[in-house]
Design a protein around this motif. Structure first.
Motif, PDB file in Angstrom:
ATOM      1  N   CYS A 154       0.834  -1.202   0.000  1.00 47.58           N
ATOM      2  CA  CYS A 154       0.000   0.000   0.000  1.00 47.58           C
ATOM      3  C   CYS A 154       0.868   1.251   0.000  1.00 47.58           C
ATOM      4  O   CYS A 154       1.761   1.408   0.830  1.00 47.58           O
ATOM      5  N   VAL A 155       0.591   2.137  -0.940  1.00 48.05           N
ATOM      6  CA  VAL A 155       1.300   3.419  -1.021  1.00 48.05           C
ATOM      7  C   VAL A 155       0.257   4.527  -0.944  1.00 48.05           C
ATOM      8  O   VAL A 155      -0.592   4.639  -1.834  1.00 48.05           O
ATOM      9  N   PRO A 156       0.270   5.338   0.117  1.00 50.25           N
ATOM     10  CA  PRO A 156      -0.722   6.415   0.215  1.00 50.25           C
ATOM     11  C   PRO A 156      -0.515   7.443  -0.880  1.00 50.25           C
ATOM     12  O   PRO A 156       0.616   7.643  -1.351  1.00 50.25           O
ATOM     13  N   PRO A 157      -1.579   8.089  -1.334  1.00 53.80           N
ATOM     14  CA  PRO A 157      -1.438   9.112  -2.379  1.00 53.80           C
ATOM     15  C   PRO A 157      -0.516  10.227  -1.928  1.00 53.80           C
ATOM     16  O   PRO A 157      -0.445  10.563  -0.743  1.00 53.80           O
ATOM     17  N   ALA A 158       0.183  10.798  -2.880  1.00 52.90           N
ATOM     18  CA  ALA A 158       1.060  11.929  -2.566  1.00 52.90           C
ATOM     19  C   ALA A 158       0.227  13.111  -2.095  1.00 52.90           C
ATOM     20  O   ALA A 158      -0.823  13.411  -2.660  1.00 52.90           O
ATOM     21  N   GLN A 159       0.683  13.743  -1.038  1.00 50.65           N
ATOM     22  CA  GLN A 159      -0.030  14.899  -0.509  1.00 50.65           C
ATOM     23  C   GLN A 159       0.295  16.134  -1.343  1.00 50.65           C
ATOM     24  O   GLN A 159       1.438  16.325  -1.773  1.00 50.65           O
ATOM     25  N   PRO A 160      -0.713  16.965  -1.604  1.00 49.32           N
ATOM     26  CA  PRO A 160      -0.434  18.183  -2.374  1.00 49.32           C
ATOM     27  C   PRO A 160       0.504  19.099  -1.606  1.00 49.32           C
ATOM     28  O   PRO A 160       0.450  19.185  -0.374  1.00 49.32           O
ATOM     29  N   CYS A 161       1.372  19.754  -2.331  1.00 53.47           N
ATOM     30  CA  CYS A 161       2.350  20.633  -1.701  1.00 53.47           C
ATOM     31  C   CYS A 161       1.755  22.022  -1.480  1.00 53.47           C
ATOM     32  O   CYS A 161       1.059  22.548  -2.344  1.00 53.47           O
ATOM     33  N   ALA A 162       2.044  22.593  -0.337  1.00 58.12           N
ATOM     34  CA  ALA A 162       1.646  23.974  -0.079  1.00 58.12           C
ATOM     35  C   ALA A 162       2.587  24.905  -0.841  1.00 58.12           C
ATOM     36  O   ALA A 162       3.801  24.672  -0.878  1.00 58.12           O
ATOM     37  N   PRO A 163       2.048  25.924  -1.484  1.00 58.84           N
ATOM     38  CA  PRO A 163       2.915  26.848  -2.234  1.00 58.84           C
ATOM     39  C   PRO A 163       3.965  27.476  -1.322  1.00 58.84           C
ATOM     40  O   PRO A 163       3.678  27.856  -0.186  1.00 58.84           O
ATOM     41  N   ILE A 164       5.181  27.559  -1.810  1.00 57.63           N
ATOM     42  CA  ILE A 164       6.270  28.191  -1.067  1.00 57.63           C
ATOM     43  C   ILE A 164       6.587  29.526  -1.732  1.00 57.63           C
ATOM     44  O   ILE A 164       6.893  29.570  -2.928  1.00 57.63           O
ATOM     45  N   ARG A 165       6.469  30.578  -0.965  1.00 53.53           N
ATOM     46  CA  ARG A 165       6.731  31.902  -1.514  1.00 53.53           C
ATOM     47  C   ARG A 165       8.221  32.083  -1.736  1.00 53.53           C
ATOM     48  O   ARG A 165       9.034  31.846  -0.833  1.00 53.53           O
ATOM     49  N   THR A 166       8.598  32.470  -2.937  1.00 52.27           N
ATOM     50  CA  THR A 166      10.000  32.752  -3.243  1.00 52.27           C
ATOM     51  C   THR A 166      10.100  34.159  -3.815  1.00 52.27           C
ATOM     52  O   THR A 166       9.186  34.633  -4.486  1.00 52.27           O
ATOM     53  N   CYS A 167      11.206  34.813  -3.537  1.00 54.69           N
ATOM     54  CA  CYS A 167      11.414  36.184  -4.000  1.00 54.69           C
ATOM     55  C   CYS A 167      12.783  36.308  -4.675  1.00 54.69           C
ATOM     56  O   CYS A 167      13.771  35.760  -4.178  1.00 54.69           O
ATOM     57  N   PRO A 168      12.825  37.023  -5.782  1.00 54.95           N
ATOM     58  CA  PRO A 168      14.116  37.255  -6.439  1.00 54.95           C
ATOM     59  C   PRO A 168      14.829  38.451  -5.808  1.00 54.95           C
ATOM     60  O   PRO A 168      14.209  39.331  -5.187  1.00 54.95           O
ATOM     61  N   GLY A 169      16.124  38.475  -5.954  1.00 55.39           N
ATOM     62  CA  GLY A 169      16.914  39.607  -5.486  1.00 55.39           C
ATOM     63  C   GLY A 169      17.992  39.948  -6.495  1.00 55.39           C
ATOM     64  O   GLY A 169      18.434  39.085  -7.263  1.00 55.39           O
ATOM     65  N   LEU A 170      18.405  41.195  -6.523  1.00 62.81           N
ATOM     66  CA  LEU A 170      19.452  41.638  -7.451  1.00 62.81           C
ATOM     67  C   LEU A 170      20.246  42.747  -6.782  1.00 62.81           C
ATOM     68  O   LEU A 170      19.668  43.675  -6.184  1.00 62.81           O
TER      69      LEU A 170
END
Length: 259
Positions: A154-170
């Motif tokens: 038995c393999v449980p379904p993959a759990q949906p990922c929560a969005p991870i906020r990412t920010c660019p920098g320069l």
């Protein structure tokens, strides 16, 4: 079949080597009975749970399952339920070649793998003629909601990922200056406008990567997982000596400020 076996000590808990009688291993068994209208019911018998070094109690009748609906009814089987003879629509023959088995299976649900019991009625050729699913108590009806498989597979379904906020920098740097990667940075791009510059990929690194050429661009990134972004070593830093200039761009989770 054992449901939740609880092993005893080698001496059965009595302190006397070799003294091992009945240990706690509650189990559920079912037996097929046929009604006058040809339908099949399953008589559910539950064994008791005995302490170590204690005689096991006789199995007790829990009730019966209507295989056409999966409903469980406590108490004795219907009055017209008799051992199946194989002369009607029910399984078995007078010599009792038909039987019932109980399998422990797992249902792959969004919350994980859920164990349950599947009661199967077989005819004399071994073909399944009726089935009913219950929880591990052998009495409460259970309806699988996902893929059913052996619990080992038995393999449980993959759990949906929560969005991870990412920010660019320069940032543009001109020497003498030192830039350190912000925490949680997953990738860095370095463009050398005028060298030389030195890159130290981790905390405590003494042997940096020296870049002398102008106009060179280099990238560093950290591998992530299905749900989490990677992160470069927090000690990742760039030393820009006097007379040199670079542009640094990066992508960070959590949107930390540049150091």
């Amino acid at each position: 079949m054992p449901v939740e076996p609880i092993p005893c000590a080698p001496d059965g808990g009595s302190g006397n080597p070799g003294d091992l009688t009945a240990c706690c291993a509650p189990s559920i068994a079912s037996s097929a009975l046929c009604r006058a209208d040809g339908t099949t019911v399953l008589l559910v018998v539950r064994s008791g749970c005995a302490d170590c070094d204690t005689e096991a109690a006789d199995p007790e009748l829990a009730g019966w399952i209507d295989t056409s609906t999966g409903a469980f009814t406590p108490g004795p089987a219907p009055a017209d339920a008799q051992p199946c003879t194989g002369t009607g629509d029910g399984p078995g023959t007078d010599d009792g070649c038909g039987d019932a088995t109980v399998l422990r299976l797992c249902d792959s649900t969004p919350d994980g793998c859920v164990s349950f019991l599947r009661h199967l009625v077989h005819d004399c050729d071994g073909q399944v003629t009726a089935a009913a699913d219950t929880e591990l108590d052998g009495t409460t009806p259970y309806a699988p909601s996902g893929e059913v498989a052996d619990c080992a597979d038995c393999v449980p379904p993959a759990q949906p990922c929560a969005p991870i906020r990412t920010c660019p920098g320069l940032v543009g740097l001109s020497g003498p200056e030192e830039w350190t990667v912000p925490p949680g940075t997953e990738s860095v791009q370095l463009t050398v406008a005028c060298g030389p510059v030195t890159v130290y990929p981790c905390t405590g690194a003494t042997d940096g990567v020296r870049i002398n050429e102008c106009g060179v661009s280099l990238n560093w990134s950290a591998p992530g997982t299905d749900c989490d972004s990677g992160a470069l070593c927090e000690g990742f830093r760039i030393e820009v000596p006097e007379g040199a200039a670079v542009y640094v761009s990066w992508l960070s989770a959590g949107c930390g400020d540049e150091s």
